[in-house]
Write a protein that holds these residues in place. Sequence first.
Motif, PDB file in Angstrom:
ATOM      1  N   ILE A  37     -30.394 -27.106 -39.822  1.00 16.06           N
ATOM      2  CA  ILE A  37     -29.164 -27.815 -40.222  1.00 16.06           C
ATOM      3  C   ILE A  37     -28.044 -27.496 -39.244  1.00 16.06           C
ATOM      4  O   ILE A  37     -27.319 -28.393 -38.803  1.00 16.06           O
ATOM      5  N   ASP A  38     -27.894 -26.227 -38.878  1.00 15.05           N
ATOM      6  CA  ASP A  38     -26.871 -25.845 -37.889  1.00 15.05           C
ATOM      7  C   ASP A  38     -27.114 -26.564 -36.565  1.00 15.05           C
ATOM      8  O   ASP A  38     -26.176 -27.058 -35.931  1.00 15.05           O
ATOM      9  N   GLY A  39     -28.367 -26.633 -36.138  1.00 15.75           N
ATOM     10  CA  GLY A  39     -28.703 -27.325 -34.898  1.00 15.75           C
ATOM     11  C   GLY A  39     -28.425 -28.820 -34.971  1.00 15.75           C
ATOM     12  O   GLY A  39     -27.937 -29.422 -34.007  1.00 15.75           O
ATOM     13  N   VAL A  40     -28.704 -29.420 -36.095  1.00 17.75           N
ATOM     14  CA  VAL A  40     -28.429 -30.854 -36.276  1.00 17.75           C
ATOM     15  C   VAL A  40     -26.927 -31.100 -36.246  1.00 17.75           C
ATOM     16  O   VAL A  40     -26.459 -32.073 -35.642  1.00 17.75           O
ATOM     17  N   ARG A  41     -26.170 -30.220 -36.846  1.00 18.02           N
ATOM     18  CA  ARG A  41     -24.698 -30.358 -36.813  1.00 18.02           C
ATOM     19  C   ARG A  41     -24.185 -30.313 -35.369  1.00 18.02           C
ATOM     20  O   ARG A  41     -23.225 -31.003 -35.024  1.00 18.02           O
ATOM     21  N   ARG A  42     -24.830 -29.492 -34.542  1.00 21.35           N
ATOM     22  CA  ARG A  42     -24.450 -29.400 -33.123  1.00 21.35           C
ATOM     23  C   ARG A  42     -25.064 -30.546 -32.300  1.00 21.35           C
ATOM     24  O   ARG A  42     -24.790 -30.663 -31.118  1.00 21.35           O
ATOM     25  N   GLU A  43     -25.915 -31.336 -32.962  1.00 20.34           N
ATOM     26  CA  GLU A  43     -26.672 -32.413 -32.311  1.00 20.34           C
ATOM     27  C   GLU A  43     -27.588 -31.870 -31.225  1.00 20.34           C
ATOM     28  O   GLU A  43     -27.755 -32.473 -30.159  1.00 20.34           O
ATOM     29  N   ASP A  44     -28.209 -30.730 -31.534  1.00 21.25           N
ATOM     30  CA  ASP A  44     -29.224 -30.174 -30.642  1.00 21.25           C
ATOM     31  C   ASP A  44     -30.386 -31.158 -30.562  1.00 21.25           C
ATOM     32  O   ASP A  44     -30.714 -31.820 -31.554  1.00 21.25           O
ATOM     33  N   PRO A  45     -31.039 -31.240 -29.422  1.00 27.50           N
ATOM     34  CA  PRO A  45     -32.225 -32.103 -29.350  1.00 27.50           C
ATOM     35  C   PRO A  45     -33.330 -31.569 -30.253  1.00 27.50           C
ATOM     36  O   PRO A  45     -33.412 -30.365 -30.512  1.00 27.50           O
ATOM     37  N   TYR A  46     -34.160 -32.475 -30.704  1.00 29.40           N
ATOM     38  CA  TYR A  46     -35.275 -32.131 -31.577  1.00 29.40           C
ATOM     39  C   TYR A  46     -36.243 -31.180 -30.872  1.00 29.40           C
ATOM     40  O   TYR A  46     -36.512 -31.319 -29.685  1.00 29.40           O
ATOM     41  N   CYS A  47     -36.760 -30.238 -31.619  1.00 30.14           N
ATOM     42  CA  CYS A  47     -37.913 -29.448 -31.198  1.00 30.14           C
ATOM     43  C   CYS A  47     -38.785 -29.270 -32.440  1.00 30.14           C
ATOM     44  O   CYS A  47     -38.290 -29.263 -33.567  1.00 30.14           O
ATOM     45  N   SER A  48     -40.068 -29.158 -32.238  1.00 29.20           N
ATOM     46  CA  SER A  48     -41.004 -29.075 -33.354  1.00 29.20           C
ATOM     47  C   SER A  48     -40.771 -27.813 -34.172  1.00 29.20           C
ATOM     48  O   SER A  48     -40.340 -26.785 -33.654  1.00 29.20           O
ATOM     49  N   MET A  49     -41.087 -27.918 -35.444  1.00 26.39           N
ATOM     50  CA  MET A  49     -40.884 -26.819 -36.390  1.00 26.39           C
ATOM     51  C   MET A  49     -42.183 -26.613 -37.158  1.00 26.39           C
ATOM     52  O   MET A  49     -42.848 -27.580 -37.517  1.00 26.39           O
ATOM     53  N   ASN A  50     -42.548 -25.382 -37.373  1.00 28.29           N
ATOM     54  CA  ASN A  50     -43.722 -25.057 -38.180  1.00 28.29           C
ATOM     55  C   ASN A  50     -43.275 -24.507 -39.522  1.00 28.29           C
ATOM     56  O   ASN A  50     -42.346 -23.707 -39.591  1.00 28.29           O
ATOM     57  N   LEU A  51     -43.930 -24.949 -40.570  1.00 31.71           N
ATOM     58  CA  LEU A  51     -43.640 -24.419 -41.894  1.00 31.71           C
ATOM     59  C   LEU A  51     -44.229 -23.015 -42.004  1.00 31.71           C
ATOM     60  O   LEU A  51     -45.321 -22.758 -41.485  1.00 31.71           O
ATOM     61  N   PRO A  52     -43.524 -22.102 -42.673  1.00 27.15           N
ATOM     62  CA  PRO A  52     -44.019 -20.720 -42.780  1.00 27.15           C
ATOM     63  C   PRO A  52     -45.110 -20.591 -43.851  1.00 27.15           C
ATOM     64  O   PRO A  52     -44.823 -20.421 -45.039  1.00 27.15           O
ATOM     65  N   ILE A  53     -46.331 -20.687 -43.426  1.00 22.01           N
ATOM     66  CA  ILE A  53     -47.457 -20.565 -44.348  1.00 22.01           C
ATOM     67  C   ILE A  53     -47.718 -19.083 -44.595  1.00 22.01           C
ATOM     68  O   ILE A  53     -47.946 -18.314 -43.668  1.00 22.01           O
TER      69      ILE A  53
END
Length: 176
Positions: free
Chosen positions: A99-115
Amino acid sequence: MYPKAYLDYLYHFHCDRDYFECHEVLEEYWKEKDATEREIHWVGLIQIAVGLYHQRRGNYKGALRMLQNAHSLIDKESAKINALGLDSRKLVILLEERIDGVRREDPYCSMNLPIADPELQLSCEAMAKKTRKTWGAASDLLNGSLVNRHTLRDRTEVIAERRRQLDLRKRREAKE
């Protein structure tokens, strides 16, 4: 132990990064139950995928809204999320960072869910291996059909249903 739709969600989330398909398979599963019996934690997972889909496309406003909603649901439904083999606390932190990155309009990078469930992790990695995919691979940002999937789908049935509902409303209003 886990619903097939959820395993499919995890597969698409981590292997081909097809967040649109993540949304489709989990929403279909969620809607199988009567509206009064639907479990809201599934919506949180759906919203994570939708939020990442929007971020990847540069729609930061849509991404922010979805990820904030997901954060709230995941935080409230932590026991249900943990029962799905995820670490809800780590997921909440990941969402806060995203959310903080989206607010800064950071470019997308892949995210892994913490299994957190090792057996779930092994099962998912086996699914990936079976289909010759790499678990945790980065999103293919050059794949237009992946990045813009919603614009490529056939919406004929959706549009027809909306027209039908509008016609029904108009007829009801005309009778009143």
